[in-house]
Design a protein around this motif. Structure first.
Motif, PDB file in Angstrom:
ATOM      1  N   SER A  83       0.745  -1.113   0.306  1.00 34.28           N
ATOM      2  CA  SER A  83      -0.212  -0.010  -0.319  1.00 34.28           C
ATOM      3  C   SER A  83       1.048   0.704  -0.130  1.00 34.28           C
ATOM      4  O   SER A  83       2.054   0.975   0.387  1.00 34.28           O
ATOM      5  CB  SER A  83      -0.654  -0.112   1.379  1.00 34.28           C
ATOM      6  N   THR A  84       0.554   1.409  -0.942  1.00 31.39           N
ATOM      7  CA  THR A  84       1.148   3.728  -0.869  1.00 31.39           C
ATOM      8  C   THR A  84       0.528   5.105   0.158  1.00 31.39           C
ATOM      9  O   THR A  84       0.799   6.160  -0.295  1.00 31.39           O
ATOM     10  CB  THR A  84       1.217   3.645  -2.395  1.00 31.39           C
ATOM     11  N   GLU A  85      -0.618   4.291   0.705  1.00 24.81           N
ATOM     12  CA  GLU A  85      -1.420   5.527   1.733  1.00 24.81           C
ATOM     13  C   GLU A  85      -0.628   6.511   2.096  1.00 24.81           C
ATOM     14  O   GLU A  85      -0.352   6.962   2.481  1.00 24.81           O
ATOM     15  CB  GLU A  85      -2.531   4.519   1.915  1.00 24.81           C
ATOM     16  N   GLN A  86       0.948   5.513   3.112  1.00 25.30           N
ATOM     17  CA  GLN A  86       0.828   6.526   3.757  1.00 25.30           C
ATOM     18  C   GLN A  86       2.151   6.833   3.571  1.00 25.30           C
ATOM     19  O   GLN A  86       2.538   7.902   4.009  1.00 25.30           O
ATOM     20  CB  GLN A  86       2.134   4.995   5.275  1.00 25.30           C
ATOM     21  N   ILE A  87       2.393   6.808   2.406  1.00 23.51           N
ATOM     22  CA  ILE A  87       3.874   7.197   2.189  1.00 23.51           C
ATOM     23  C   ILE A  87       3.143   8.708   0.926  1.00 23.51           C
ATOM     24  O   ILE A  87       3.978   9.914   1.067  1.00 23.51           O
ATOM     25  CB  ILE A  87       4.834   6.453   0.926  1.00 23.51           C
ATOM     26  N   GLU A  88       2.173   8.690   0.570  1.00 21.16           N
ATOM     27  CA  GLU A  88       1.275   9.781   0.503  1.00 21.16           C
ATOM     28  C   GLU A  88       0.975  10.212   1.213  1.00 21.16           C
ATOM     29  O   GLU A  88       1.640  11.887   1.344  1.00 21.16           O
ATOM     30  CB  GLU A  88       0.437   9.088  -0.356  1.00 21.16           C
ATOM     31  N   GLN A  89       0.682   9.760   2.630  1.00 21.58           N
ATOM     32  CA  GLN A  89       0.374  11.232   3.052  1.00 21.58           C
ATOM     33  C   GLN A  89       1.516  11.580   3.685  1.00 21.58           C
ATOM     34  O   GLN A  89       1.022  13.022   4.011  1.00 21.58           O
ATOM     35  CB  GLN A  89      -0.322   9.959   4.679  1.00 21.58           C
ATOM     36  N   GLN A  90       2.682  11.489   4.237  1.00 27.65           N
ATOM     37  CA  GLN A  90       3.712  11.803   4.476  1.00 27.65           C
ATOM     38  C   GLN A  90       4.643  13.028   3.607  1.00 27.65           C
ATOM     39  O   GLN A  90       4.813  13.964   4.099  1.00 27.65           O
ATOM     40  CB  GLN A  90       4.849  10.692   4.808  1.00 27.65           C
ATOM     41  N   LEU A  91       4.378  12.356   1.982  1.00 26.53           N
ATOM     42  CA  LEU A  91       4.246  13.442   0.900  1.00 26.53           C
ATOM     43  C   LEU A  91       3.537  15.132   1.574  1.00 26.53           C
ATOM     44  O   LEU A  91       4.296  15.954   1.183  1.00 26.53           O
ATOM     45  CB  LEU A  91       4.247  12.810   0.102  1.00 26.53           C
ATOM     46  N   LYS A  92       2.834  14.613   0.954  1.00 24.89           N
ATOM     47  CA  LYS A  92       1.274  15.762   1.849  1.00 24.89           C
ATOM     48  C   LYS A  92       2.033  16.494   3.017  1.00 24.89           C
ATOM     49  O   LYS A  92       1.754  17.795   2.600  1.00 24.89           O
ATOM     50  CB  LYS A  92       0.165  15.468   1.910  1.00 24.89           C
ATOM     51  N   GLU A  93       2.626  16.227   3.632  1.00 27.05           N
ATOM     52  CA  GLU A  93       2.564  16.571   5.418  1.00 27.05           C
ATOM     53  C   GLU A  93       4.137  16.904   5.217  1.00 27.05           C
ATOM     54  O   GLU A  93       4.506  18.260   6.473  1.00 27.05           O
ATOM     55  CB  GLU A  93       2.915  15.770   6.506  1.00 27.05           C
ATOM     56  N   LEU A  94       5.079  17.016   3.914  1.00 23.08           N
ATOM     57  CA  LEU A  94       5.920  17.697   3.902  1.00 23.08           C
ATOM     58  C   LEU A  94       5.399  18.892   3.356  1.00 23.08           C
ATOM     59  O   LEU A  94       6.357  19.436   3.099  1.00 23.08           O
ATOM     60  CB  LEU A  94       6.961  17.041   2.933  1.00 23.08           C
ATOM     61  N   ASN A  95       4.523  19.118   2.662  1.00 24.30           N
ATOM     62  CA  ASN A  95       4.161  20.280   2.494  1.00 24.30           C
ATOM     63  C   ASN A  95       5.376  20.820   1.781  1.00 24.30           C
ATOM     64  O   ASN A  95       5.715  22.260   1.341  1.00 24.30           O
ATOM     65  CB  ASN A  95       4.060  21.160   3.508  1.00 24.30           C
ATOM     66  N   ILE A  96       5.966  20.001   0.556  1.00 25.29           N
ATOM     67  CA  ILE A  96       6.444  20.513  -0.761  1.00 25.29           C
ATOM     68  C   ILE A  96       6.207  20.345  -2.045  1.00 25.29           C
ATOM     69  O   ILE A  96       5.438  19.708  -2.317  1.00 25.29           O
ATOM     70  CB  ILE A  96       8.403  19.858  -0.708  1.00 25.29           C
ATOM     71  N   GLU A  97       6.522  21.636  -2.402  1.00 20.84           N
ATOM     72  CA  GLU A  97       5.610  21.305  -4.096  1.00 20.84           C
ATOM     73  C   GLU A  97       5.237  20.559  -5.197  1.00 20.84           C
ATOM     74  O   GLU A  97       6.728  20.371  -5.150  1.00 20.84           O
ATOM     75  CB  GLU A  97       5.788  23.041  -4.740  1.00 20.84           C
ATOM     76  N   CYS A  98       4.751  19.280  -5.120  1.00 22.59           N
ATOM     77  CA  CYS A  98       4.976  18.405  -6.285  1.00 22.59           C
ATOM     78  C   CYS A  98       3.296  17.828  -6.025  1.00 22.59           C
ATOM     79  O   CYS A  98       2.609  18.046  -5.564  1.00 22.59           O
ATOM     80  CB  CYS A  98       5.451  17.062  -5.022  1.00 22.59           C
ATOM     81  N   THR A  99       3.178  17.177  -7.240  1.00 20.20           N
ATOM     82  CA  THR A  99       1.849  16.861  -7.608  1.00 20.20           C
ATOM     83  C   THR A  99       2.023  14.904  -7.770  1.00 20.20           C
ATOM     84  O   THR A  99       3.269  14.068  -7.752  1.00 20.20           O
ATOM     85  CB  THR A  99       1.851  16.177  -8.984  1.00 20.20           C
ATOM     86  N   VAL A 100       1.150  13.991  -6.909  1.00 12.02           N
ATOM     87  CA  VAL A 100       1.584  12.632  -7.091  1.00 12.02           C
ATOM     88  C   VAL A 100       0.407  12.195  -7.932  1.00 12.02           C
ATOM     89  O   VAL A 100      -0.604  12.165  -7.499  1.00 12.02           O
ATOM     90  CB  VAL A 100       1.922  12.100  -5.452  1.00 12.02           C
ATOM     91  N   SER A 101       0.640  10.908  -8.281  1.00 13.14           N
ATOM     92  CA  SER A 101      -0.225  10.423  -9.290  1.00 13.14           C
ATOM     93  C   SER A 101       0.523   8.627  -9.112  1.00 13.14           C
ATOM     94  O   SER A 101       1.535   8.393  -8.762  1.00 13.14           O
ATOM     95  CB  SER A 101      -0.718  10.576 -10.601  1.00 13.14           C
ATOM     96  N   LYS A 102      -0.757   7.778  -9.104  1.00 15.34           N
ATOM     97  CA  LYS A 102      -0.847   6.197  -9.014  1.00 15.34           C
ATOM     98  C   LYS A 102      -1.543   5.381  -9.849  1.00 15.34           C
ATOM     99  O   LYS A 102      -2.480   6.339 -10.502  1.00 15.34           O
ATOM    100  CB  LYS A 102      -0.651   5.968  -7.493  1.00 15.34           C
ATOM    101  N   GLU A 103      -0.310   4.635 -10.132  1.00 18.62           N
ATOM    102  CA  GLU A 103      -1.749   3.588 -10.913  1.00 18.62           C
ATOM    103  C   GLU A 103      -1.491   2.294 -10.627  1.00 18.62           C
ATOM    104  O   GLU A 103      -0.504   2.129 -10.549  1.00 18.62           O
ATOM    105  CB  GLU A 103      -1.266   3.816 -12.857  1.00 18.62           C
TER     106      GLU A 103
END
Length: 266
Positions: A46-66
């Motif tokens: 599962s990538t849910e945890q790393i997705e949440q951690q990336l949000k919490e970094l508050n760094i400009e980035c876009t995340v997509s998954k497939e």
């Protein structure tokens, strides 16, 4: 192996790629693929945890998954390489069973050197099946994988092999070992490195090279020897027939746009 995996792509400023790649690897324990402005994580977890951690970094980035199919590429490749029959011979890789009633030859395909699937190799095998007999001496010029010489040893011939490519010579040695067969001699180079004459000479090269070494090949023939030449596009057949015009053509084999010619020495 799981049937599916997740491909998570993070797009960001090029200056942040190294930082985010290290962050993702440390957080997930997985390797990533880095681009100039992206990081790609492929995982069956599962990538849910790393997705949440990336949000919490508050760094400009876009995340997509497939979600993608997890293809076993080795099996897919093996499934794509099928055995072939040419004359008496059954050419197969190790992951296919031998065939009863045929002369079985093991070849683990290498892209550069031939596994019997190309029209020229196929036609040469047909000619060897017909013209090579027990006790013949044979020279394979431009041996590649060694498949033609191997086929000839199964017919009882004593074979020498040569190729100008050292990797091809190594490939031939490996395939002889794989088949528990022996050659008499093998070398890097061409037919001009031996003074011997042979009952059969085989050269599956290309028309222009056949023309260039025609006198070499002819000089290796005994009286009434066979010369099998192949690798000839039908548009260049005349180049070869002119180069070997002093020999008699006893058979011409055409498969697709490729020509194999069997000559009889005088």
């Amino acid at each position: 192996m799981n049937d599916k995996y997740i491909e998570l792509t993070v797009k960001t400023n090029p200056d942040l790629v190294d930082f985010l790649a290290e962050f993702i690897m440390n957080a997930t324990g997985e390797a990533v693929e880095m681009g100039s402005d992206s990081i790609v994580l492929r995982t069956s977890e599962s990538t849910e945890q790393i997705e949440q951690q990336l949000k919490e970094l508050n760094i400009e980035c876009t995340v997509s998954k497939e979600e993608k199919e997890n293809i076993d590429w080795i099996k897919a490749y093996q499934d794509s390489v099928q055995p072939i029959e040419a004359g008496e011979f059954y050419i197969h890789p190790q992951w296919h069973e031998a065939k009863e009633g045929k002369i079985n030859i093991l070849i683990n395909p290498a892209l550069a050197f031939g596994s019997g699937h190309h029209a020229t190799t196929f036609s040469c095998l047909q000619a060897i099946s017909k013209y090579v007999k027990d006790g013949d001496t044979l020279l394979d010029v431009g041996c590649g994988s060694g498949i033609l010489a191997l086929a000839s040893t199964h017919k009882g011939a004593v074979v020498d092999l040569c190729d100008t490519d050292e990797l091809a010579v190594d490939s031939s040695k490996e395939n002889f070992e794989l088949n528990n067969k022996e050659y008499n001699n093998i070398w890097v180079g061409s037919a001009n490195k031996t003074d011997k004459k042979y009952d059969v000479v085989v050269a599956n090269i290309i028309a222009d090279v056949l023309k260039m070494i025609a006198s070499e090949l002819i000089s290796k023939l005994n009286s009434n020897s066979y010369l099998i030449v192949s690798g000839i596009l039908d548009t260049k057949e005349n180049i070869v027939t002119e180069a070997f015009s002093n020999l008699d053509i006893i058979e011409r084999i055409k498969k697709d746009e490729w020509i194999t010619i069997v000559y009889k020495g005088q």
